[in-house]
Design a protein around this motif. Structure first.
Motif, PDB file in Angstrom:
ATOM      1  N   TRP A   1      37.017 -27.397 -24.568  1.00 28.10           N
ATOM      2  CA  TRP A   1      37.873 -28.667 -23.181  1.00 28.10           C
ATOM      3  C   TRP A   1      36.235 -28.373 -21.922  1.00 28.10           C
ATOM      4  O   TRP A   1      37.074 -27.417 -21.816  1.00 28.10           O
ATOM      5  CB  TRP A   1      39.362 -28.745 -22.801  1.00 28.10           C
ATOM      6  N   THR A   2      36.430 -29.701 -22.193  1.00 33.13           N
ATOM      7  CA  THR A   2      35.535 -29.776 -20.905  1.00 33.13           C
ATOM      8  C   THR A   2      35.854 -30.703 -19.898  1.00 33.13           C
ATOM      9  O   THR A   2      36.551 -31.594 -19.980  1.00 33.13           O
ATOM     10  CB  THR A   2      33.607 -30.114 -20.934  1.00 33.13           C
ATOM     11  N   LYS A   3      35.928 -30.764 -18.851  1.00 33.26           N
ATOM     12  CA  LYS A   3      36.214 -31.950 -17.779  1.00 33.26           C
ATOM     13  C   LYS A   3      35.177 -32.429 -17.115  1.00 33.26           C
ATOM     14  O   LYS A   3      34.367 -32.323 -16.575  1.00 33.26           O
ATOM     15  CB  LYS A   3      36.555 -30.596 -16.429  1.00 33.26           C
ATOM     16  N   GLN A   4      35.545 -33.934 -17.661  1.00 31.47           N
ATOM     17  CA  GLN A   4      33.992 -35.178 -17.380  1.00 31.47           C
ATOM     18  C   GLN A   4      35.377 -36.027 -16.564  1.00 31.47           C
ATOM     19  O   GLN A   4      36.082 -36.623 -16.590  1.00 31.47           O
ATOM     20  CB  GLN A   4      34.141 -35.541 -18.706  1.00 31.47           C
ATOM     21  N   GLY A   5      35.436 -36.194 -15.274  1.00 34.06           N
ATOM     22  CA  GLY A   5      35.251 -36.217 -14.230  1.00 34.06           C
ATOM     23  C   GLY A   5      36.607 -36.486 -14.058  1.00 34.06           C
ATOM     24  O   GLY A   5      37.046 -35.037 -13.786  1.00 34.06           O
ATOM     25  N   ASP A   6      38.242 -36.860 -14.326  1.00 39.75           N
ATOM     26  CA  ASP A   6      39.028 -36.214 -14.228  1.00 39.75           C
ATOM     27  C   ASP A   6      39.994 -36.606 -15.469  1.00 39.75           C
ATOM     28  O   ASP A   6      40.979 -35.883 -15.362  1.00 39.75           O
ATOM     29  CB  ASP A   6      40.294 -37.635 -13.295  1.00 39.75           C
ATOM     30  N   LYS A   7      39.145 -36.381 -16.594  1.00 40.01           N
ATOM     31  CA  LYS A   7      39.831 -36.219 -18.258  1.00 40.01           C
ATOM     32  C   LYS A   7      39.102 -34.996 -18.888  1.00 40.01           C
ATOM     33  O   LYS A   7      38.293 -34.552 -18.217  1.00 40.01           O
ATOM     34  CB  LYS A   7      39.427 -37.356 -18.802  1.00 40.01           C
ATOM     35  N   ALA A   8      39.679 -34.868 -19.853  1.00 42.46           N
ATOM     36  CA  ALA A   8      39.366 -33.628 -20.849  1.00 42.46           C
ATOM     37  C   ALA A   8      38.553 -34.366 -22.040  1.00 42.46           C
ATOM     38  O   ALA A   8      38.434 -35.714 -22.363  1.00 42.46           O
ATOM     39  CB  ALA A   8      40.443 -33.070 -21.103  1.00 42.46           C
ATOM     40  N   GLN A   9      37.404 -33.816 -22.559  1.00 40.01           N
ATOM     41  CA  GLN A   9      36.501 -33.522 -23.191  1.00 40.01           C
ATOM     42  C   GLN A   9      36.611 -33.057 -24.546  1.00 40.01           C
ATOM     43  O   GLN A   9      35.761 -32.106 -24.104  1.00 40.01           O
ATOM     44  CB  GLN A   9      34.685 -34.705 -23.014  1.00 40.01           C
ATOM     45  N   ARG A  10      36.473 -32.947 -25.595  1.00 44.64           N
ATOM     46  CA  ARG A  10      35.835 -32.248 -26.776  1.00 44.64           C
ATOM     47  C   ARG A  10      34.582 -31.556 -27.063  1.00 44.64           C
ATOM     48  O   ARG A  10      33.996 -32.875 -26.787  1.00 44.64           O
ATOM     49  CB  ARG A  10      36.979 -32.245 -28.266  1.00 44.64           C
ATOM     50  N   THR A  11      34.656 -31.069 -26.830  1.00 44.37           N
ATOM     51  CA  THR A  11      32.693 -30.444 -26.498  1.00 44.37           C
ATOM     52  C   THR A  11      32.314 -29.405 -27.911  1.00 44.37           C
ATOM     53  O   THR A  11      33.139 -27.895 -27.966  1.00 44.37           O
ATOM     54  CB  THR A  11      31.902 -30.161 -25.921  1.00 44.37           C
ATOM     55  N   SER A  12      31.958 -29.796 -28.550  1.00 41.06           N
ATOM     56  CA  SER A  12      31.391 -28.729 -30.031  1.00 41.06           C
ATOM     57  C   SER A  12      30.304 -28.132 -29.582  1.00 41.06           C
ATOM     58  O   SER A  12      29.821 -27.752 -28.215  1.00 41.06           O
ATOM     59  CB  SER A  12      30.479 -29.358 -30.345  1.00 41.06           C
ATOM     60  N   VAL A  13      30.459 -26.442 -30.088  1.00 45.97           N
ATOM     61  CA  VAL A  13      30.213 -25.072 -29.496  1.00 45.97           C
ATOM     62  C   VAL A  13      29.623 -24.556 -30.750  1.00 45.97           C
ATOM     63  O   VAL A  13      29.935 -24.318 -31.940  1.00 45.97           O
ATOM     64  CB  VAL A  13      30.409 -24.516 -28.826  1.00 45.97           C
ATOM     65  N   GLU A  14      28.135 -23.065 -30.859  1.00 45.02           N
ATOM     66  CA  GLU A  14      28.479 -22.496 -31.805  1.00 45.02           C
ATOM     67  C   GLU A  14      28.356 -21.178 -31.193  1.00 45.02           C
ATOM     68  O   GLU A  14      27.335 -21.423 -30.358  1.00 45.02           O
ATOM     69  CB  GLU A  14      26.673 -23.081 -32.255  1.00 45.02           C
ATOM     70  N   LEU A  15      28.761 -20.453 -31.756  1.00 49.29           N
ATOM     71  CA  LEU A  15      28.785 -19.377 -31.544  1.00 49.29           C
ATOM     72  C   LEU A  15      27.727 -17.396 -32.063  1.00 49.29           C
ATOM     73  O   LEU A  15      27.321 -18.274 -32.480  1.00 49.29           O
ATOM     74  CB  LEU A  15      30.585 -18.356 -31.628  1.00 49.29           C
ATOM     75  N   GLY A  16      27.938 -17.024 -30.966  1.00 51.06           N
ATOM     76  CA  GLY A  16      27.255 -16.121 -31.199  1.00 51.06           C
ATOM     77  C   GLY A  16      27.924 -14.975 -31.447  1.00 51.06           C
ATOM     78  O   GLY A  16      29.096 -14.168 -31.344  1.00 51.06           O
ATOM     79  N   GLU A  17      27.278 -13.530 -30.590  1.00 53.39           N
ATOM     80  CA  GLU A  17      28.174 -12.327 -30.413  1.00 53.39           C
ATOM     81  C   GLU A  17      29.561 -12.405 -29.539  1.00 53.39           C
ATOM     82  O   GLU A  17      28.740 -12.946 -28.694  1.00 53.39           O
ATOM     83  CB  GLU A  17      26.683 -10.988 -30.652  1.00 53.39           C
ATOM     84  N   THR A  18      30.231 -11.151 -30.145  1.00 50.64           N
ATOM     85  CA  THR A  18      30.892 -11.250 -28.594  1.00 50.64           C
ATOM     86  C   THR A  18      30.927  -9.556 -28.500  1.00 50.64           C
ATOM     87  O   THR A  18      30.683  -9.073 -28.809  1.00 50.64           O
ATOM     88  CB  THR A  18      31.974 -11.162 -29.753  1.00 50.64           C
ATOM     89  N   VAL A  19      31.095  -9.762 -26.867  1.00 47.57           N
ATOM     90  CA  VAL A  19      30.739  -8.922 -25.781  1.00 47.57           C
ATOM     91  C   VAL A  19      32.375  -8.877 -25.070  1.00 47.57           C
ATOM     92  O   VAL A  19      32.431  -9.770 -24.392  1.00 47.57           O
ATOM     93  CB  VAL A  19      29.076  -9.015 -25.074  1.00 47.57           C
TER      94      VAL A  19
END
Length: 331
Positions: A281-299
């Motif tokens: 979830w990202t903040k766009q202005g004053d609203k929440a927006q779904r933003t897709s991601v692709e994951l790499g390694e976990t540190v």
């Protein structure tokens, strides 16, 4: 009654609309590119190279303490004195006995040289002189032991005793720290200790010095693990000629000097999954927006973002995302 019912329904409708427009409070983190994410940080503590306790071999009341905490001292410098009145009195008595024995020896020697004194009596006189001299030496040492000198050069770390307190033999009065070189103590999990050698490069930053960075030296590895935490202590040597690093300072330690490709990392808990894939979830202005991601390694507790719609500078919701949906007002 019909009129009152209408008023009540209108009030409920306005309250529900007000609640729907109320913004949810969340915590966000700005997506930032970093190339040191592969160097997992450890928390360490600065330690002195060595610490020497200063004490007296005798007992008495502490009379003077001529140094203060943090003061530089040199080997052989007078640091403290205990009341030596009793020791001096004993020394004077021993000196009188020695003088008396030496005088008797001188008189008896004349008789012995003339053959008027038996050898047995002469040996007895010499024994009395030796006993008097030994007693005098012991009393003289007791007087000398009423003064404490610095056994090494360094910095006074702590004053353990105060003037007027009764000091017992071998009881520490103060300690001297050697901090021309210091070491940073770090606890390493047992599954990672094998990856660290004496020459593993380290980068150390100290928040108390404005996040000043130091390059670590040789590493000493402990050979016994803590039974509770299953960690090993290691000690990283550091030069400290200007004495800026002080014992007790907290340090952040990173192992290795390989620079990774810059990437965005986020807390693992901030990444969500649904039927369409991974997203945040990202903040766009004053609203929440779904933003897709692709994951790499976990540190550690963070994950590398290697693709998707997330861009540098976006504000990602890392706490309070449980009740969010597309378009939810947030603050």
């Amino acid at each position: 009654m019909l009129f009152a019912l209408c008023l009540a329904l209108c009030a409920c409708s306005e309250k529900k609309e007000s609640q729907n427009n109320e913004a949810l409070t969340v915590t966000t983190e700005k997506a930032t590119l970093s190339n040191d994410y592969a160097q997992m940080p450890y928390v360490g503590c600065v330690k002195e190279e060595s610490a020497t306790m200063v004490s007296f071999t005798g007992m008495g009341v502490l009379k003077t303490l001529s140094v203060s905490e943090g003061q530089k001292v040199h080997k052989g410098q007078l640091l403290a004195v205990i009341d030596d009145a009793q020791a001096k009195s004993a020394l004077e008595a021993a000196k009188a006995m020695l003088d008396q024995a030496l005088d008797a020896e001188a008189r008896m020697k004349q008789l012995h040289d003339l053959g008027s004194l038996p050898d047995m009596k002469w040996i007895e006189v010499q024994s009395q002189v030796q006993q008097a001299r030994s007693s005098y030496d012991m009393c003289k040492k007791a007087v000398d032991d009423c003064k404490a000198y610095a056994p090494v050069s360094g910095v006074v770390g702590a004053k353990i005793m105060g003037v007027g307190e009764n000091v017992l033999p071998t009881e520490p009065v103060l300690n001297i720290l050697q901090i021309d070189r210091v070491k940073v103590q770090v606890s390493i999990p047992e599954k990672e200790i094998s990856q660290i050698s004496e020459t593993t490069p380290t980068t150390i930053s100290v928040e108390a010095l404005g996040d000043k960075t130091f390059e670590g030296g040789r590493i000493e590895k402990g050979v016994s693990a803590d039974a509770m935490t299953h960690t090993y202590n290691i000690y990283i040597q550091l030069s400290n000629a200007d004495h800026t690093l002080l014992p007790g300072m907290v340090a952040t330690v990173r192992f290795g000097n390989e620079q990774s490709k810059p990437a965005i990392t986020l807390p693992v808990k901030a990444v969500q999954k649904d039927g369409k894939g991974m997203f945040v979830w990202t903040k766009q202005g004053d609203k929440a927006q779904r933003t897709s991601v692709e994951l790499g390694e976990t540190v550690g507790n963070r994950v590398v973002i290697q693709g998707g719609a997330l861009k540098e500078g976006m504000e990602v919701v890392v706490e309070g995302y449980q009740k969010l949906s597309e378009g939810t007002k947030i603050k």
